[in-house]
Scaffold this motif. Structure first.
Motif, mmCIF file in Angstrom:
data_model
loop_
_atom_site.group_PDB
_atom_site.id
_atom_site.type_symbol
_atom_site.label_atom_id
_atom_site.label_comp_id
_atom_site.label_asym_id
_atom_site.label_seq_id
_atom_site.Cartn_x
_atom_site.Cartn_y
_atom_site.Cartn_z
ATOM 1 N N MET A 30 0.774 -1.137 -0.040
ATOM 2 C CA MET A 30 0.106 0.026 -0.049
ATOM 3 C C MET A 30 0.967 1.347 0.060
ATOM 4 O O MET A 30 2.019 1.309 0.567
ATOM 5 C CB MET A 30 -0.825 0.026 1.247
ATOM 6 N N ARG A 31 0.452 2.175 -0.614
ATOM 7 C CA ARG A 31 1.069 3.413 -0.888
ATOM 8 C C ARG A 31 0.218 4.743 -0.100
ATOM 9 O O ARG A 31 -0.798 4.776 -0.348
ATOM 10 C CB ARG A 31 1.384 3.790 -2.110
ATOM 11 N N CYS A 32 1.176 5.655 0.069
ATOM 12 C CA CYS A 32 0.639 7.023 0.654
ATOM 13 C C CYS A 32 1.284 7.980 -0.024
ATOM 14 O O CYS A 32 1.559 9.247 0.529
ATOM 15 C CB CYS A 32 0.684 7.060 2.266
ATOM 16 N N SER A 33 2.253 7.730 -1.143
ATOM 17 C CA SER A 33 2.887 8.373 -1.828
ATOM 18 C C SER A 33 3.269 8.184 -3.069
ATOM 19 O O SER A 33 2.138 7.214 -3.568
ATOM 20 C CB SER A 33 4.379 8.695 -0.935
ATOM 21 N N THR A 34 3.922 8.789 -4.059
ATOM 22 C CA THR A 34 4.204 8.169 -5.493
ATOM 23 C C THR A 34 5.071 6.725 -5.366
ATOM 24 O O THR A 34 5.121 6.060 -6.442
ATOM 25 C CB THR A 34 4.886 9.139 -6.368
ATOM 26 N N ASP A 35 5.708 6.595 -4.224
ATOM 27 C CA ASP A 35 6.401 5.025 -4.296
ATOM 28 C C ASP A 35 5.373 4.082 -4.318
ATOM 29 O O ASP A 35 4.342 3.971 -3.893
ATOM 30 C CB ASP A 35 6.995 5.034 -2.815
ATOM 31 N N HIS A 36 5.871 3.114 -4.685
ATOM 32 C CA HIS A 36 5.011 1.734 -4.967
ATOM 33 C C HIS A 36 4.388 1.360 -3.814
ATOM 34 O O HIS A 36 3.165 1.048 -3.820
ATOM 35 C CB HIS A 36 5.793 0.518 -5.605
ATOM 36 N N HIS A 37 5.122 1.373 -2.770
ATOM 37 C CA HIS A 37 4.574 0.864 -1.313
ATOM 38 C C HIS A 37 5.194 1.726 -0.296
ATOM 39 O O HIS A 37 6.364 2.050 -0.259
ATOM 40 C CB HIS A 37 4.667 -0.533 -1.020
ATOM 41 N N ASN A 38 4.354 2.269 0.799
ATOM 42 C CA ASN A 38 4.914 2.561 2.122
ATOM 43 C C ASN A 38 4.828 1.834 3.265
ATOM 44 O O ASN A 38 5.292 1.877 4.167
ATOM 45 C CB ASN A 38 4.322 3.811 2.269
ATOM 46 N N VAL A 39 3.829 1.100 3.354
ATOM 47 C CA VAL A 39 3.463 0.214 4.128
ATOM 48 C C VAL A 39 2.953 -1.284 3.501
ATOM 49 O O VAL A 39 2.069 -1.247 2.611
ATOM 50 C CB VAL A 39 2.300 0.674 5.034
ATOM 51 N N LEU A 40 3.520 -2.321 3.905
ATOM 52 C CA LEU A 40 3.270 -3.669 3.586
ATOM 53 C C LEU A 40 2.649 -4.360 4.905
ATOM 54 O O LEU A 40 3.405 -4.402 5.601
ATOM 55 C CB LEU A 40 4.474 -4.332 2.999
ATOM 56 N N VAL A 41 1.568 -4.742 4.787
ATOM 57 C CA VAL A 41 0.858 -5.698 5.756
ATOM 58 C C VAL A 41 0.742 -7.236 5.173
ATOM 59 O O VAL A 41 0.318 -7.598 4.183
ATOM 60 C CB VAL A 41 -0.542 -5.378 6.190
ATOM 61 N N GLN A 42 1.455 -8.104 6.147
ATOM 62 C CA GLN A 42 1.337 -9.485 5.640
ATOM 63 C C GLN A 42 0.717 -10.609 6.899
ATOM 64 O O GLN A 42 0.810 -9.867 7.923
ATOM 65 C CB GLN A 42 2.806 -10.183 5.458
#
Length: 308
Positions: free
Chosen positions: A181-193
């Motif tokens: 999941m992202r909160c910026s233009t980066d592919h992901h800022n938080v990954l939840v597994q």
């Protein structure tokens, strides 16, 4: 996008001084005891004492008060409490209890770094000169905090908090297992597994190119080979080069470069990945300790004890 970056993380460790020495070696600037800054992001990492290693909190940056109003309304629909003042909103992720603060903050001004010249067939970007990395002598300094990866005993609930509550966007998924999941233009800022307990898997820090990934890890391992976890390699999801190391508390930290960037949501289609593609495109196979950190059993015992 209302949100525009992962601003900071607060991590609990049993021995703050020991962990602080590690992150100084990693390249973060310790501006005060337990407080660390990156080159461009300012103070982005905080260490606090905790009986076991864990993610205590995170801060996410938003553009304005209207963004906070929307998030407050979203959280209310999910029946999750929050506290609101003029410039910030505070809440808790409901599964692990991680404190989350959304703050009105200016967008990060990034310095444009010239592309590293690499020769290729029919393309001589550095004809007549040696590779510039050979003259780099300064320690590697992370430019900014990139992302955090957490395990959750209720992955779907934690994902819903970030997406339906805070407004993160899903970039890609591993079905039934993880969401990037992202909160910026980066592919992901938080990954939840999905995980057998709530825990911090790793933090990730951006450097300029793959040579800095390699230089940083090599320096970290020269006198401490026990810090090595996994690398050098390239992820398929997110596309980034990576090398993972381990701090004294057992948290992994990642140098990364060349992450996918999503500047127009309409032009990006989230995909599902399974098997090897869910982990990496090339590199050494991930060790079992990366998939299931060696201290998980002890952490689980501690969690059960705390709940008794």
């Amino acid at each position: 996008m209302a949100l525009h970056r992962l601003q900071s993380l607060t991590v609990g460790v049993p021995d703050v001084a020991e962990a602080a020495d590690y992150y100084v070696d990693f390249g973060l600037a310790q501006v005060a005891p337990g407080r660390f800054a990156t080159v461009e992001g300012g103070e982005q990492f905080f260490l606090e004492h905790s009986p076991v290693r864990r993610l205590l909190g995170m801060a996410v940056a938003a553009d304005d008060g209207d963004d906070l109003d929307r998030i407050a309304a979203n959280l209310d629909r999910l029946q999750l409490p929050c506290e609101r003042d003029t410039g910030s909103l505070r809440t808790r992720e409901p599964v692990a209890g991680v404190s989350v603060e959304v703050r009105v903050a200016p967008r990060l001004t990034r310095v444009t770094v010239a592309a590293t010249p690499y020769n290729g067939p029919g393309r001589l970007d550095r004809a007549g000169t040696r590779a510039p990395v050979l003259s780099r002598t300064d320690p590697v300094r992370p430019l900014a905090l990139g992302h955090v990866v957490i395990g959750s005993v209720e992955q779907k609930s934690t994902q819903r908090f970030f997406t339906e509550g805070l407004g993160f966007k899903v970039s890609d998924v591993v079905p039934g297992t993880a969401a990037f999941m992202r909160c910026s233009t980066d592919h992901h800022n938080v990954l939840v597994q999905q995980a057998p307990l709530n825990f911090l898997h790793h933090t990730s820090w951006q450097v300029t190119d793959v040579d800095e990934v390699g230089r940083g890890a090599t320096r970290m391992l020269t006198e401490h080979p026990e810090r090595h976890v996994w690398g050098l390699g390239r992820h398929h999801i997110g596309s980034n080069f990576f090398w993972y190391l381990k701090d004294p508390a057992g948290n992994f930290s990642e140098y990364y470069a060349d992450m996918d960037c999503i500047v127009d949501d309409q032009l990006w289609t989230p995909r599902s990945f399974e098997g090897m593609q869910a982990l990496y495109a090339w590199g050494p196979p991930p060790p079992p300790s990366f998939l299931a950190p060696e201290d998980l059993a002890a952490l689980m015992t501690g969690a059960h004890t705390a709940n008794d």
